[in-house]
Scaffold this motif. Structure first.
Motif, mmCIF file in Angstrom:
data_model
loop_
_atom_site.group_PDB
_atom_site.id
_atom_site.type_symbol
_atom_site.label_atom_id
_atom_site.label_comp_id
_atom_site.label_asym_id
_atom_site.label_seq_id
_atom_site.Cartn_x
_atom_site.Cartn_y
_atom_site.Cartn_z
ATOM 1 N N GLU A 1 22.588 21.674 23.278
ATOM 2 C CA GLU A 1 23.237 22.121 24.335
ATOM 3 C C GLU A 1 23.564 23.533 24.429
ATOM 4 O O GLU A 1 24.613 24.208 23.399
ATOM 5 C CB GLU A 1 24.159 21.291 25.341
ATOM 6 N N PHE A 2 23.699 24.455 25.494
ATOM 7 C CA PHE A 2 24.680 25.274 25.758
ATOM 8 C C PHE A 2 25.678 25.187 26.417
ATOM 9 O O PHE A 2 25.962 25.033 27.733
ATOM 10 C CB PHE A 2 23.457 25.960 26.454
ATOM 11 N N ILE A 3 27.036 25.388 25.689
ATOM 12 C CA ILE A 3 27.913 25.012 26.177
ATOM 13 C C ILE A 3 28.045 27.382 25.750
ATOM 14 O O ILE A 3 27.879 27.376 24.651
ATOM 15 C CB ILE A 3 28.328 23.809 25.376
ATOM 16 N N ARG A 4 29.748 27.227 25.875
ATOM 17 C CA ARG A 4 30.563 28.443 25.978
ATOM 18 C C ARG A 4 31.812 27.836 24.962
ATOM 19 O O ARG A 4 32.001 26.736 25.657
ATOM 20 C CB ARG A 4 30.648 28.714 27.665
ATOM 21 N N VAL A 5 32.729 28.726 24.624
ATOM 22 C CA VAL A 5 33.751 28.090 24.436
ATOM 23 C C VAL A 5 34.729 28.981 25.086
ATOM 24 O O VAL A 5 34.727 29.279 25.962
ATOM 25 C CB VAL A 5 34.663 29.945 23.079
ATOM 26 N N GLY A 6 35.972 27.798 25.045
ATOM 27 C CA GLY A 6 36.924 27.372 26.644
ATOM 28 C C GLY A 6 35.959 26.958 27.334
ATOM 29 O O GLY A 6 37.216 26.650 28.327
ATOM 30 N N SER A 7 35.417 26.370 26.996
ATOM 31 C CA SER A 7 35.059 25.172 28.584
ATOM 32 C C SER A 7 35.551 23.777 28.038
ATOM 33 O O SER A 7 36.068 23.272 26.812
ATOM 34 C CB SER A 7 33.474 24.789 28.447
ATOM 35 N N ARG A 8 36.258 23.926 29.067
ATOM 36 C CA ARG A 8 36.880 22.266 29.072
ATOM 37 C C ARG A 8 35.924 20.888 28.523
ATOM 38 O O ARG A 8 35.010 20.841 29.525
ATOM 39 C CB ARG A 8 37.900 22.089 30.551
ATOM 40 N N LEU A 9 36.471 19.702 27.810
ATOM 41 C CA LEU A 9 35.679 18.401 28.084
ATOM 42 C C LEU A 9 36.153 17.317 28.093
ATOM 43 O O LEU A 9 37.557 17.404 27.862
ATOM 44 C CB LEU A 9 35.201 18.516 26.516
ATOM 45 N N ILE A 10 35.648 16.173 27.873
ATOM 46 C CA ILE A 10 36.251 15.097 28.584
ATOM 47 C C ILE A 10 35.532 13.827 28.179
ATOM 48 O O ILE A 10 33.752 13.964 28.165
ATOM 49 C CB ILE A 10 36.507 14.276 30.217
ATOM 50 N N PHE A 11 36.271 13.504 26.914
ATOM 51 C CA PHE A 11 35.343 12.171 25.999
ATOM 52 C C PHE A 11 35.824 10.824 26.421
ATOM 53 O O PHE A 11 36.559 11.001 26.399
ATOM 54 C CB PHE A 11 35.117 12.626 24.987
ATOM 55 N N ARG A 12 34.867 9.824 26.197
ATOM 56 C CA ARG A 12 35.308 8.480 26.902
ATOM 57 C C ARG A 12 33.790 7.226 25.834
ATOM 58 O O ARG A 12 33.066 8.234 25.575
ATOM 59 C CB ARG A 12 34.636 8.473 27.979
ATOM 60 N N GLU A 13 34.538 6.346 25.713
ATOM 61 C CA GLU A 13 34.194 5.068 25.260
ATOM 62 C C GLU A 13 34.253 4.133 25.385
ATOM 63 O O GLU A 13 35.708 3.244 24.612
ATOM 64 C CB GLU A 13 33.634 5.659 24.052
ATOM 65 N N GLY A 14 33.944 2.941 26.428
ATOM 66 C CA GLY A 14 34.951 2.540 27.254
ATOM 67 C C GLY A 14 36.582 2.752 27.881
ATOM 68 O O GLY A 14 36.347 3.704 28.428
ATOM 69 N N LYS A 15 36.806 1.967 27.077
ATOM 70 C CA LYS A 15 38.262 2.366 27.497
ATOM 71 C C LYS A 15 39.141 3.565 26.810
ATOM 72 O O LYS A 15 40.596 3.926 27.542
ATOM 73 C CB LYS A 15 39.421 1.582 27.715
ATOM 74 N N THR A 16 38.777 4.389 26.059
ATOM 75 C CA THR A 16 38.764 5.297 24.752
ATOM 76 C C THR A 16 38.772 6.562 26.418
ATOM 77 O O THR A 16 37.864 6.726 26.200
ATOM 78 C CB THR A 16 38.109 5.191 23.870
ATOM 79 N N LYS A 17 39.358 6.903 25.605
ATOM 80 C CA LYS A 17 39.486 8.181 26.680
ATOM 81 C C LYS A 17 40.115 10.065 26.595
ATOM 82 O O LYS A 17 41.148 9.436 25.858
ATOM 83 C CB LYS A 17 39.827 8.207 28.391
ATOM 84 N N GLY A 18 39.693 10.950 26.441
ATOM 85 C CA GLY A 18 39.869 12.029 25.497
ATOM 86 C C GLY A 18 39.504 13.349 26.534
ATOM 87 O O GLY A 18 38.904 13.597 27.287
ATOM 88 N N ILE A 19 40.742 14.553 26.133
ATOM 89 C CA ILE A 19 40.258 16.535 26.712
ATOM 90 C C ILE A 19 40.710 17.510 26.178
ATOM 91 O O ILE A 19 40.951 16.715 25.161
ATOM 92 C CB ILE A 19 41.238 16.647 27.925
ATOM 93 N N GLY A 20 40.091 18.048 26.293
ATOM 94 C CA GLY A 20 40.439 19.301 25.048
ATOM 95 C C GLY A 20 39.529 20.648 24.985
ATOM 96 O O GLY A 20 38.951 20.798 26.321
ATOM 97 N N ASN A 21 39.415 21.360 24.728
ATOM 98 C CA ASN A 21 38.962 22.355 24.988
ATOM 99 C C ASN A 21 38.043 22.999 23.965
ATOM 100 O O ASN A 21 38.898 22.905 22.757
ATOM 101 C CB ASN A 21 40.048 23.302 25.457
ATOM 102 N N ILE A 22 37.163 23.778 23.805
ATOM 103 C CA ILE A 22 35.817 23.563 23.019
ATOM 104 C C ILE A 22 36.172 25.096 22.888
ATOM 105 O O ILE A 22 36.625 26.453 22.951
ATOM 106 C CB ILE A 22 34.498 24.367 23.738
ATOM 107 N N THR A 23 36.655 25.703 21.209
ATOM 108 C CA THR A 23 37.271 26.611 20.323
ATOM 109 C C THR A 23 36.274 28.019 19.262
ATOM 110 O O THR A 23 35.784 28.554 19.335
ATOM 111 C CB THR A 23 38.187 26.483 19.311
ATOM 112 N N HIS A 24 35.017 26.575 18.920
ATOM 113 C CA HIS A 24 33.976 27.445 18.321
ATOM 114 C C HIS A 24 32.792 26.480 18.602
ATOM 115 O O HIS A 24 32.829 25.250 18.697
ATOM 116 C CB HIS A 24 34.024 27.560 16.805
#
Length: 702
Positions: free
Chosen positions: A632-655
């Motif tokens: 995929e084409f992604i950029r440093v600094g983009s916000r992300l959300i990951f999920r799997e079932g009831k598991t959820k988290g957020i983050g920022n791409i650093t590299h």
């Protein structure tokens, strides 16, 4: 969301609103600083009950300055570190231009003295410079506060502002509201709120995107239909028929897709242009959004002539500001569609709809948590106020206020009842700290004018003009085929500008390659256009540069991008990010495979490395992810959300790892079956130890 809210609660309940709280992951032995700004926030957002202030300050402090002080002193939450930056051209949080747009003007000028003082060349030049800076900061509009002053001097001050803005800047100045000075009952002076806005020019207007989220059956589509169409609902869903896209949605009354073709246009004076009739109960006979000071905003926003109703092209041409609604699904089984709409469409604000008779549900908390995790400012509209008993309505609003005050949100709920409240809320809303709450009825139209007025005064959050000269980057969030025309892609232009006949690069495909294409035609807000500007949503009809190649053969899909032909883009399999686990029902280790949402990308990925042995709720860590199916084409600094079932988290791409930084591809195991996991022959795939089966395709030949 339920898991988000509970995950972010500290071990001990808050004992008082002003008591300092300990953040998750903070050293328990470290001294905690008290929450700053509580007194300023209370002073700014309290309601004036006619009480006299104890001792007046010698110098008048404007409401705008108080709001800025309250916002600057707001308490930090767990997710503040992921919202420190602002969205870059790639939708991330490392840009600086949008950061400047989210700050109040730093020009230390007393507007009241400039406007009411004796006119001369010096004061006119200073006033012109201030207005020019404010208009640039607000993307073509700004809300000025003048006062305190005598009520008889308001008309003269507004007339002088209008003359200077028209002659020097080509903009219009219109009185929105007048209110008490706020200095006690003995002070009879008033404050005037004046809207300065540039007139519409060719395809140039302020465009704000508002994502509409909330639980199923809360009335989201009906609310959008009433706001945009101008006609009240009949109690059986007549207003939502203009919003729903598919037949099964009309039959069930439930949205299952992303409906984004709903636009609300305001002219230079703040009048709504796409209302159906000036005699409609939703419309006000006064002609200004929210009514005037006399009715306190009790009447509704928008009065226009009936000729504006049916001609959409005329509405667009006359609109100085357009608010585009993104109506998202509320049912739990469509949560992935809702999350895609929140990440791919890059909304400026989120409108959380709550049914007064249903109260706060699990999906309400889920959607609210997604908006907060993405750093999108939130305001709430409680619908069906006429249907719910008074005690139920009060309990629903009380639940909302408790939810917004939780440590994970740290919002300042503010119930809007008058036009005074609308002005105060609109000034403080851009920072995302204040959460206005409206109570409306789609059937009777109660308080609908306050919502219209608030939409009219919504400030711009992103300084799109700063990315206007950058390289083109267009995020594709949908595509479709028009019979007899060809394949059309739709999305958002986050940097640069696109002209008809321009050559761009489409990709990445399943191998990570980009193919050249030519833009044949452009549509923006249902109308043909020659140019698409930065920050606007639109649709492109493309053709391949090679005659024997077709766009559909390029593996067109959601998550692709259109980039400038002069750049050399590279798709990536792996990237590193800093994450915060909001909720996890189990421990996460290497090879854990959640679904990632990064801008317009939605794909499963696995954890290859992390700086902790396991991840649990509330854990912060640095993680390396690897996409499972395609680069995929992604950029440093983009916000992300990951999920799997009831598991959820957020983050920022650093590299983002380049191709030469990645490990060599695994060689297909000769002992593996000749057929891939999709039962396709002649398919090359990778086996990822320690996994025992092929988990994705590198390439699948027919």
């Amino acid at each position: 969301m339920t898991e988000h809210a509970e995950a972010l609660k500290p071990e001990e309940r808050e004992r008082h609103e002003d008591e300092p709280r300990q953040e998750a992951g903070e050293d328990a032995g470290a001294p905690r600083e008290p929450r700053p700004g509580t007194a300023a926030q209370a002073r700014v957002l309290r309601r004036d009950d006619g009480e006299e202030d104890g001792a007046e300050e010698a110098k008048t402090v404007s409401l705008e300055a108080e709001l800025a002080a309250a916002v600057a002193a707001r308490p930090r939450s767990l997710m503040d570190e992921f919202a420190q930056g602002t969205r870059s051209a790639g939708g991330g949080v490392d840009g600086s231009a949008a950061a400047d747009a989210s700050k109040p003007s730093a020009v230390p000028v007393d507007l009241t003295k400039l406007v009411t003082g004796a006119p001369n060349k010096e004061t006119d030049a200073a006033l012109r410079d201030v207005l020019h800076a404010r208009l640039f900061e607000g993307q073509g509009e700004t809300l000025l506060e003048i006062g305190p002053m005598d009520a008889a001097a308001v008309d003269a001050a507004v007339s002088r502002l209008a003359a200077i803005t028209l002659d020097e800047l080509g903009a219009g100045a219109h009185l929105v509201h007048t209110r008490d000075s706020g200095r006690g009952a003995k002070d009879t002076r008033v404050r005037a709120d004046v809207l300065v806005r540039l007139p519409p020019s060719e395809q140039r207007h302020l465009n704000l995107r508002v994502a509409v989220v909330g639980n199923v059956d809360a009335g989201k589509s009906t609310l959008v239909g009433v706001l945009v169409g101008g006609a009240l609902d009949n109690g059986r869903g007549s207003a939502r028929l203009k919003v729903l896209k598919h037949k099964h949605e009309t039959e069930s009354g439930r949205t299952s897709s992303i409906s984004e073709d709903q636009h609300l246009g305001f002219d230079e004076a703040g009048r709504v242009l796409n209302a159906q009739s000036a005699s409609n109960p939703v419309l006000s006979s006064e002609g200004r959004a929210g009514g005037g000071a006399a009715d306190g905003g009790a009447q509704t926003a928008a009065a226009v002539s009936s000729s504006h109703g049916s001609n959409w092209q005329e509405v667009v041409n006359k609109s100085s500001k357009v608010v585009s609604f993104i109506d998202l699904a509320g049912h739990e089984k469509y949560l992935k569609t809702t999350m895609f709409g929140m990440t791919a469409h890059d909304p400026d604000y989120a409108l959380v709809v709550v049914g007064a008779n249903h109260g706060i549900t699990r999906m309400t908390k889920e959607h609210l948590g997604v908006a907060i995790a993405l750093g999108v400012p939130v305001f709430v509209v409680v619908t069906k106020a006429d249907l719910a008993p008074e005690n139920v309505l009060k309990e629903t609003i009380a639940q909302l206020m408790r939810l917004l005050k939780l440590p994970g949100a740290r919002k300042k709920p503010f119930v809007v009842r008058t036009m005074d409240d609308v002005v105060v809320a609109s000034r403080a809303f851009r920072s995302g700290f204040v959460a206005p709450i409206f109570s409306v009825s789609n059937v009777s139209g109660a308080n609908m004018g306050l919502v219209h007025a608030f939409m009219n005064l919504l400030p711009s959050r992103k300084l799109w003009s700063a990315q206007g000269d950058d390289a083109v980057e267009f995020l594709i969030d949908q595509f479709f085929n028009v019979p007899g025309i060809g394949t059309v892609v739709a999305g958002t232009l986050v940097s640069g500008r696109v002209n008809t006949g321009q050559m761009l690069q489409l990709g990445p495909d399943s191998t990570g390659a980009f193919k050249p294409v030519v833009i044949k035609s452009i549509h923006h807000m249902r109308l043909p256009a020659s140019t698409l500007l930065t920050g606007q949503s639109g649709a492109f009809l493309m053709r391949a540069l090679k005659r024997k190649e077709h766009v559909r053969s390029m593996g067109l899909r959601k998550g692709m991008v259109l980039l400038d032909a002069t750049t050399h883009p590279r798709a990536a399999w792996r990237f590193r990010c800093d994450v915060l686990v909001l909720h996890s029902s189990t421990t996460m280790r290497c090879n854990y495979q959640p679904v990632l949402h990064v801008r317009n990308v939605r794909q499963s990925a696995r954890i290859t490395q992390m700086d902790r042995e396991v991840l649990r709720t509330g854990t912060k860590a640095s993680i390396e992810f690897e996409f499972l199916f395609r680069p995929e084409f992604i950029r440093v600094g983009s916000r992300l959300i990951f999920r799997e079932g009831k598991t959820k988290g957020i983050g920022n791409i650093t590299h983002v790892f380049a191709a030469d930084e990645e490990p060599p591809p695994s060689v297909p195991d000769s002992s593996a079956s000749a057929l891939c996991v999709r039962n396709h022959s002649a398919c090359t795939y990778r086996l990822r130890p320690p996994l025992t089966k092929a988990v994705f395709h590198q390439r699948c030949a027919p």
